[in-house]
Design an enzyme around this catalytic site. Structure first.
Site, mmCIF file in Angstrom:
data_model
loop_
_atom_site.group_PDB
_atom_site.id
_atom_site.type_symbol
_atom_site.label_atom_id
_atom_site.label_comp_id
_atom_site.label_asym_id
_atom_site.label_seq_id
_atom_site.Cartn_x
_atom_site.Cartn_y
_atom_site.Cartn_z
ATOM 1 N N GLY A 120 -16.466 46.803 4.859
ATOM 2 C CA GLY A 120 -15.770 45.902 4.488
ATOM 3 C C GLY A 120 -14.398 46.173 4.039
ATOM 4 N N GLY B 22 -10.826 44.529 1.967
ATOM 5 C CA GLY B 22 -10.258 43.421 1.052
ATOM 6 C C GLY B 22 -8.684 43.608 1.056
ATOM 7 N N GLY B 23 -8.064 42.627 0.096
ATOM 8 C CA GLY B 23 -6.504 42.966 -0.041
ATOM 9 C C GLY B 23 -6.371 44.112 -0.920
ATOM 10 N N MET B 24 -7.347 44.675 -1.721
ATOM 11 C CA MET B 24 -6.838 45.727 -2.622
ATOM 12 C C MET B 24 -7.914 46.877 -2.368
ATOM 13 S SD MET B 24 -6.432 43.982 -6.223
ATOM 14 C CE MET B 24 -6.223 45.342 -7.057
ATOM 15 N N VAL C 265 -14.729 49.202 1.307
ATOM 16 C CA VAL C 265 -15.745 49.286 1.236
ATOM 17 C C VAL C 265 -16.652 50.223 2.131
ATOM 18 C CG1 VAL C 265 -17.953 48.478 0.474
ATOM 19 C CG2 VAL C 265 -16.143 47.253 -0.434
ATOM 20 N N LYS D 134 -16.528 51.782 -3.045
ATOM 21 C CA LYS D 134 -15.388 51.067 -3.119
ATOM 22 C C LYS D 134 -14.044 51.903 -3.388
ATOM 23 C CE LYS D 134 -13.515 46.675 -5.174
ATOM 24 N NZ LYS D 134 -13.973 45.673 -6.392
ATOM 25 N N ASP E 48 -14.636 35.353 -11.826
ATOM 26 C CA ASP E 48 -14.182 35.020 -10.532
ATOM 27 C C ASP E 48 -15.768 35.061 -9.791
ATOM 28 O OD1 ASP E 48 -12.822 34.680 -8.373
ATOM 29 O OD2 ASP E 48 -12.693 36.810 -7.587
#
Length: 350
Positions: free
Chosen positions: A61, A63-65, A68, A83, A178
């Protein structure tokens, strides 16, 4: 060693004074005290061993930051998730501080329905990462999209697990902030059942933060996913555990109907309906499913604009939902979203 004369402009080697003008020469040595630009750490790759223990297998995976990876714990033989900050953020002090904070908070979570953090590490060239249990299952948002609507009994079971995971966090002073379907994984259990696990405490906040944490999650800065935020979070107010209960109630509505409880012609309209507490009714959205009135009441209380009218704890919400689904009495009355007759437009600035 050489120097340049400020009068004639000539460069003279091995002297301190210009032979022609008799003035002190200016140094022409290169500046050596400037720090070299930081190098960007290399991304993690398959077969790389982290912390002399975790052998990376593949990326699962991004994401923006962060990115994974699936890895093998060579000590226990178990699969784990790694991560790591993206290489571009390796010099971002705020991103690094948040990952460290996530690790500190995650290490305190000891519950099967809350994803914990087992280790914090850094590669040889400075890429920071955290290690957590690898959850093999289906993300809740994917299940809702696939099924279009999750049956009431199944929804209640998932809500109970999510509530237990949240309560474990709230009990040690951690607010998720969140909570959304993308942050819940539905995993198979050995007995053939399922278990919902709350993940990604990257924006989590301690209820009584220290000065360093307060800078990272300061009041007035809206962080999170707007579709599931509580009214107080949208306003940038100080938050407590009841903001997660609100998000859980919104998620429950979406699981049962396949849509969110707030509608509007524009994003601004939708936000106003939420701040006003104007939620859709289950039986209006999906009348063919015949939801009990008591379930409507539980969701209305969970999504109350006034957090003092919501359930006190996440398990309280789950218990009330269970009773309502079973046709039993429900503790509490539905909220209309009003606040003592105060006009909604004034409540926007409370």
């Amino acid at each position: 060693m050489s120097g340049r004369c400020p009068v004639c402009g000539k460069t003279w080697p091995n002297v301190d004074v210009c032979p022609a003008d008799g003035v002190t020469l200016l140094s022409t040595l290169p500046v050596t005290n400037a720090a070299p630009p930081p190098s960007t750490p290399k991304p993690i790759v398959p077969d790389q061993v982290l912390g002399e223990r975790y052998r990376v297998q593949r990326q699962v995976g991004e994401g923006g930051m962060s990115v994974v990876y699936l890895a093998l714990d060579t000590v226990t033989g178990e699969r784990v998730a790694v991560k790591a900050l993206s290489s571009e953020l390796s010099s971002d002090t705020t991103a690094m501080a948040r990952l460290k904070r996530e690790a500190r908070l995650g290490e305190r979570l000891k519950h099967p329905c809350a994803c914990s953090i087992t280790a914090l590490g850094e590669t040889d060239d400075g890429l920071m990462y955290v290690v957590m249990p690898f959850l093999d299952g289906e993300i809740l948002c994917d299940r809702t999209a696939r099924m279009r609507q999750i049956p009431l009994a199944e929804t209640v079971a998932l809500v109970r697990d999510i509530a237990d995971g949240l309560h474990a966090a709230h009990s040690v002073g951690i607010i998720h902030r969140d909570l959304k379907p993308e942050n819940v994984m539905v995993c198979a259990k050995p007995d053939g059942g399922e278990r919902a696990v709350v993940m990604d405490f990257g924006l989590a906040k301690q209820h009584r933060p220290g000065a360093d944490i307060e800078k990272l999650t300061m009041t007035g800065v809206v962080l999170g996913t707007p579709e599931f935020m509580s009214p107080e979070q949208l306003r940038g107010r100080t938050l407590d555990a009841r903001t997660d209960i609100y998000s859980l109630a919104v998620m429950t509505f979406e699981m049962l109907t396949g849509v969110l409880p707030f509608i509007g012609r524009t994003k601004q309209d939708t936000m106003l309906t939420r701040l006003q507490g104007q939620t859709q009714r289950l039986r209006h959205v999906r009348p063919e499913l015949g939801f009990p009135q008591a379930v409507e009441e539980v969701l209305a209380k969970g999504m109350s604009v006034d957090r003092n009218k919501r359930y006190r704890t996440a398990p309280d919400f789950a218990t009330a939902l269970t009773a309502a689904a079973d046709g039993g009495p429900v503790d509490g009355t539905p909220s209309s979203g009003s606040a003592g007759g105060v006009p909604w437009w004034k409540r926007l600035f409370e």
